[in-house]
Design a protein around this motif. Structure first.
Motif, PDB file in Angstrom:
ATOM      1  N   CYS A   1       0.968  -1.243   0.101  1.00  0.00           N
ATOM      2  CA  CYS A   1      -0.040   0.020   0.021  1.00  0.00           C
ATOM      3  C   CYS A   1       0.708   1.121  -0.160  1.00  0.00           C
ATOM      4  CB  CYS A   1      -0.895  -0.149   1.167  1.00  0.00           C
ATOM      5  SG  CYS A   1      -2.304  -1.192   1.082  1.00  0.00           S
ATOM      6  N   LEU A   2       2.037   1.111   0.789  1.00  0.00           N
ATOM      7  CA  LEU A   2       2.750   2.355   0.880  1.00  0.00           C
ATOM      8  C   LEU A   2       3.470   2.680  -0.805  1.00  0.00           C
ATOM      9  CD1 LEU A   2       4.581   1.843   4.203  1.00  0.00           C
ATOM     10  CD2 LEU A   2       3.100   3.814   3.597  1.00  0.00           C
ATOM     11  N   ALA A   3       3.688   1.707  -1.471  1.00  0.00           N
ATOM     12  CA  ALA A   3       4.172   1.740  -2.522  1.00  0.00           C
ATOM     13  C   ALA A   3       3.496   2.434  -3.450  1.00  0.00           C
ATOM     14  CB  ALA A   3       4.750   0.442  -3.324  1.00  0.00           C
ATOM     15  N   ASP A   4       2.215   2.249  -3.308  1.00  0.00           N
ATOM     16  CA  ASP A   4       1.011   2.621  -4.136  1.00  0.00           C
ATOM     17  C   ASP A   4       0.666   4.064  -3.792  1.00  0.00           C
ATOM     18  OD1 ASP A   4       0.639   0.693  -6.115  1.00  0.00           O
ATOM     19  OD2 ASP A   4      -1.199  -0.279  -5.179  1.00  0.00           O
TER      20      ASP A   4
ATOM     21  N   LYS B   1       5.413   9.303   2.086  1.00  0.00           N
ATOM     22  CA  LYS B   1       6.283  10.509   2.493  1.00  0.00           C
ATOM     23  C   LYS B   1       5.847  10.915   3.912  1.00  0.00           C
ATOM     24  CE  LYS B   1       7.267  15.265   0.958  1.00  0.00           C
ATOM     25  NZ  LYS B   1       6.844  16.395  -0.074  1.00  0.00           N
ATOM     26  N   GLN B   2       4.714  11.064   4.211  1.00  0.00           N
ATOM     27  CA  GLN B   2       4.182  11.392   5.520  1.00  0.00           C
ATOM     28  C   GLN B   2       4.920  10.468   6.803  1.00  0.00           C
ATOM     29  OE1 GLN B   2       0.094  12.551   5.855  1.00  0.00           O
ATOM     30  NE2 GLN B   2       0.021  12.768   7.800  1.00  0.00           N
ATOM     31  N   ALA B   3       4.527   8.987   6.423  1.00  0.00           N
ATOM     32  CA  ALA B   3       5.147   8.101   7.221  1.00  0.00           C
ATOM     33  C   ALA B   3       6.823   8.284   7.327  1.00  0.00           C
ATOM     34  CB  ALA B   3       4.751   6.644   6.732  1.00  0.00           C
TER      35      ALA B   3
ATOM     36  N   ARG C   1      12.874   3.540   6.745  1.00  0.00           N
ATOM     37  CA  ARG C   1      13.979   4.462   6.950  1.00  0.00           C
ATOM     38  C   ARG C   1      15.013   4.251   5.974  1.00  0.00           C
ATOM     39  NH1 ARG C   1      12.661   3.334  12.226  1.00  0.00           N
ATOM     40  NH2 ARG C   1      14.483   2.109  12.534  1.00  0.00           N
ATOM     41  N   HIS C   2      15.059   2.971   5.452  1.00  0.00           N
ATOM     42  CA  HIS C   2      16.007   2.593   4.644  1.00  0.00           C
ATOM     43  C   HIS C   2      15.740   2.752   3.110  1.00  0.00           C
ATOM     44  CE1 HIS C   2      17.831   1.091   8.538  1.00  0.00           C
ATOM     45  NE2 HIS C   2      19.313   1.140   7.809  1.00  0.00           N
ATOM     46  N   PHE C   3      14.556   2.386   2.596  1.00  0.00           N
ATOM     47  CA  PHE C   3      14.371   2.210   1.325  1.00  0.00           C
ATOM     48  C   PHE C   3      12.998   3.207   0.947  1.00  0.00           C
ATOM     49  CE2 PHE C   3      15.804  -2.047   2.770  1.00  0.00           C
ATOM     50  CZ  PHE C   3      16.964  -2.131   1.708  1.00  0.00           C
ATOM     51  N   GLU C   4      13.070   3.621  -0.292  1.00  0.00           N
ATOM     52  CA  GLU C   4      11.822   4.398  -1.088  1.00  0.00           C
ATOM     53  C   GLU C   4      11.249   2.863  -1.511  1.00  0.00           C
ATOM     54  OE1 GLU C   4      10.383   7.534  -4.380  1.00  0.00           O
ATOM     55  OE2 GLU C   4      12.517   7.174  -3.909  1.00  0.00           O
TER      56      GLU C   4
ATOM     57  N   THR D   1       9.047  -2.324  -5.923  1.00  0.00           N
ATOM     58  CA  THR D   1      10.516  -1.877  -6.292  1.00  0.00           C
ATOM     59  C   THR D   1      11.018  -1.017  -4.937  1.00  0.00           C
ATOM     60  OG1 THR D   1      10.072  -1.572  -8.531  1.00  0.00           O
ATOM     61  CG2 THR D   1      12.063  -0.447  -7.799  1.00  0.00           C
ATOM     62  N   LEU D   2      12.358  -1.446  -4.770  1.00  0.00           N
ATOM     63  CA  LEU D   2      12.957  -0.706  -3.529  1.00  0.00           C
ATOM     64  C   LEU D   2      14.392  -0.011  -4.066  1.00  0.00           C
ATOM     65  CD1 LEU D   2      13.180  -3.797  -0.983  1.00  0.00           C
ATOM     66  CD2 LEU D   2      11.558  -2.105  -1.145  1.00  0.00           C
ATOM     67  N   LYS D   3      14.220   1.224  -3.488  1.00  0.00           N
ATOM     68  CA  LYS D   3      15.399   2.102  -3.853  1.00  0.00           C
ATOM     69  C   LYS D   3      16.026   2.680  -2.653  1.00  0.00           C
ATOM     70  CE  LYS D   3      16.332   6.509  -6.004  1.00  0.00           C
ATOM     71  NZ  LYS D   3      15.646   7.422  -7.005  1.00  0.00           N
ATOM     72  N   LYS D   4      17.314   2.383  -2.596  1.00  0.00           N
ATOM     73  CA  LYS D   4      18.015   2.918  -1.112  1.00  0.00           C
ATOM     74  C   LYS D   4      17.862   4.641  -1.014  1.00  0.00           C
ATOM     75  CE  LYS D   4      22.510   2.884   0.829  1.00  0.00           C
ATOM     76  NZ  LYS D   4      23.938   2.604   0.852  1.00  0.00           N
ATOM     77  N   ARG D   5      17.626   4.750   0.328  1.00  0.00           N
ATOM     78  CA  ARG D   5      17.338   6.081   0.382  1.00  0.00           C
ATOM     79  C   ARG D   5      18.822   6.714   0.873  1.00  0.00           C
ATOM     80  NH1 ARG D   5      12.353   7.752   0.915  1.00  0.00           N
ATOM     81  NH2 ARG D   5      10.928   6.206   1.973  1.00  0.00           N
TER      82      ARG D   5
END
Length: 489
Positions: free
Chosen positions: A313-316, A322-324, A454-457, A484-488
């Motif tokens: 759900c956060l990915a969508d 962003k708020q989390a 905290r670690h991934f977008e 899809t995971l992107k390193k922050r």
């Protein structure tokens, strides 16, 4: 010979008219049924676990919040059950003490869990619920935060394999993580399954869960009378030996280890049960094993489901993510690996709303069952003895009468959720048989999800992955839960 045939015909006709009379007086006739096969009833509509959610939603939307589910010919059904997404009937069942027995399909778990809290009933269940409740006391749960964090750190390292890849199926990673958590918190044993250790135990858990699900969908495997004819009967026997032997060995090891300090601040559930048993002599070794096995079964897949669907759900919804993330920065600045405490998890108010909204859309346990042991009257209708009642939580949570725009992901719903409609939102059930570990589960989900945020977008795959929901022991997606995971930075 003619007299024998005539006698059989008379007996069959007598039985037929007796059943017809009972059927005529049956209060279930007041509930709608919806379209069904003339001979097989609704059985052909639900041939796999992926049919259950869609077919149940269609029945509820088209024919009312409570409908009959029939197996067998309409003129003489073998079994008639109720499927309900009505909050009033749900409250009637869950808030009272008359309908506490679980439906018959829970008995598929008896070979594993025996008389554990999940499937026991009557005075035995009441006694064990009272005994086990202190093991989930707030002061006990606070001490498990360190376990959530250390196991979650391993998960982060494993997820780094997905960085830069177009798709990452979260479920295998998260399931091993939650299994590590429940092993350490329930048994006080580090399994390190995320690192590939104790794979035999992991495989036994998977195979056992698969067989339990398939039994509910197979005529031949449905009863113990015919189940022994199937290969899975012998597979299950072997896998259960692995699971039971492991738990027994851990229990015996702890019993024989005289150096264990009973006053140690952080005790696993097993340590607490052993301590209670030694102090009061109230639980046998077998009873302790049954309850620890129950924690193992109920405590890892459900939490993994909640974590995975929340991340999906956060990915969508990047604005929600962003708020989390901002909440995490407000608490810890730019520190990705802060030392998390229980108060920190309590202060993640927005993340809790996000998790609750995800569990509304994707309840970890989409259907729970109760079984009437006596005739019961509800709203002028007589629900007869021996009726299975399926509480369709997934449908209840998507009812527009209770949740406007029910298909939309809106965490702010829970900003002012006062609990006045407590039986419209029941991801952990409700009443006296509500999930004893729900506070434990919420703390674990907060810990793991906040760490990942905290670690991934977290982004949707391209093209967007559509989950294929399956109502198994918990709600799952047969085609995985891919993001899809992107390193922050």
């Amino acid at each position: 010979m003619a007299i024998l045939v005539l006698s059989v015909l008379v007996l069959l006709l007598s039985l037929y008219f007796r059943l017809k009379k009972r059927q005529k007086n049956d209060g279930l006739n007041k509930f709608p049924e919806g379209p069904s096969h003339p001979l097989l009833g609704h059985l052909p509509l639900m041939t796999s676990t992926t049919d259950v959610i869609d077919v149940s939603m269609q029945l509820i939307r088209n024919h009312g919040k409570t409908v009959k589910i029939r197996i067998g010919p309409k003129i003489l059904p073998m079994r008639t059950s109720l499927l309900t997404a009505d909050s009033h009937l749900t409250e009637f069942i869950l808030s009272g003490n008359k309908i506490l027995k679980k439906t018959e399909n829970y008995q598929f778990l008896k070979h594993w869990l025996r008389k554990g809290l999940l499937i026991s009933d009557g005075d035995y269940w009441k006694r064990h619920r009272k005994i086990l409740t202190p093991a989930f006391h707030l002061e006990v749960l606070k001490e498990f935060v360190q376990v959530f964090e250390s196991v979650g750190d391993v998960l982060i390292e494993k997820l780094r394999r997905c960085e830069g890849t177009p798709s990452c199926d979260l479920h295998p990673f998260v399931t091993l993580c939650t299994l590590d958590v429940i092993c350490e918190t329930a048994m006080g044993t580090k399994m390190n399954v995320q690192s590939g250790k104790n794979s035999h135990y992991v495989q036994s858990v998977k195979k056992t869960c698969r067989i339990i699900i398939e039994r509910s969908m197979s005529t031949l495997k449905l009863t113990d009378t015919t189940f022994w004819l199937c290969r899975d009967f012998y597979t299950l026997k072997n896998e259960l030996k692995v699971l039971h032997d492991f738990t027994h060995n851990v229990i015996n090891s702890k019993k024989n280890n005289k150096s264990i300090d009973k006053n140690t601040k952080r005790l696993a559930f097993l340590d607490l049960l052993l301590k209670f048993s030694q102090d009061e002599n109230i639980l046998s070794t077998d009873e302790i094993r049954e309850e620890v096995d129950t924690f193992m079964f109920a405590g890892h897949d459900t939490t993994a489901s909640g974590i995975c669907f929340t991340l999906y759900c956060l990915a969508d919804h990047p604005e929600v993510q962003k708020q989390a993330l901002q909440e995490q920065k407000d608490l810890f600045g730019d520190e990705k690996n802060p030392v998390i405490t229980y108060p920190d998890l309590q202060n993640m108010k927005y993340l809790e709303q996000v998790i609750k909204e995800s569990c509304r859309l994707y309840p970890p346990v989409p259907i729970i069952g109760r079984y009437t042991t006596e005739d019961t009257e509800f709203d002028g209708c007589l629900i007869p003895k021996y009726t299975n009642i399926m509480l369709f939580i997934y449908g209840l949570h998507r009812d527009p009468d209770y949740f406007p725009e029910p298909e939309k992901f809106k965490p702010e719903r829970f900003d002012n959720f006062d609990g006045s409609l407590s039986y419209t939102y029941i991801p952990f059930s409700a009443g006296s048989r509500s999930c004893i570990g729900q506070k434990f589960a919420m703390l674990e989900m907060k810990s793991i999800i906040s760490k990942i945020v905290r670690h991934f977008e977290i982004k949707p795959t391209s093209p967007r992955h559509e989950v294929k929901l399956s109502a198994e022991t918990v709600l799952k997606s047969l085609n995985g839960i891919k993001v899809t995971l992107k390193k922050r930075p």
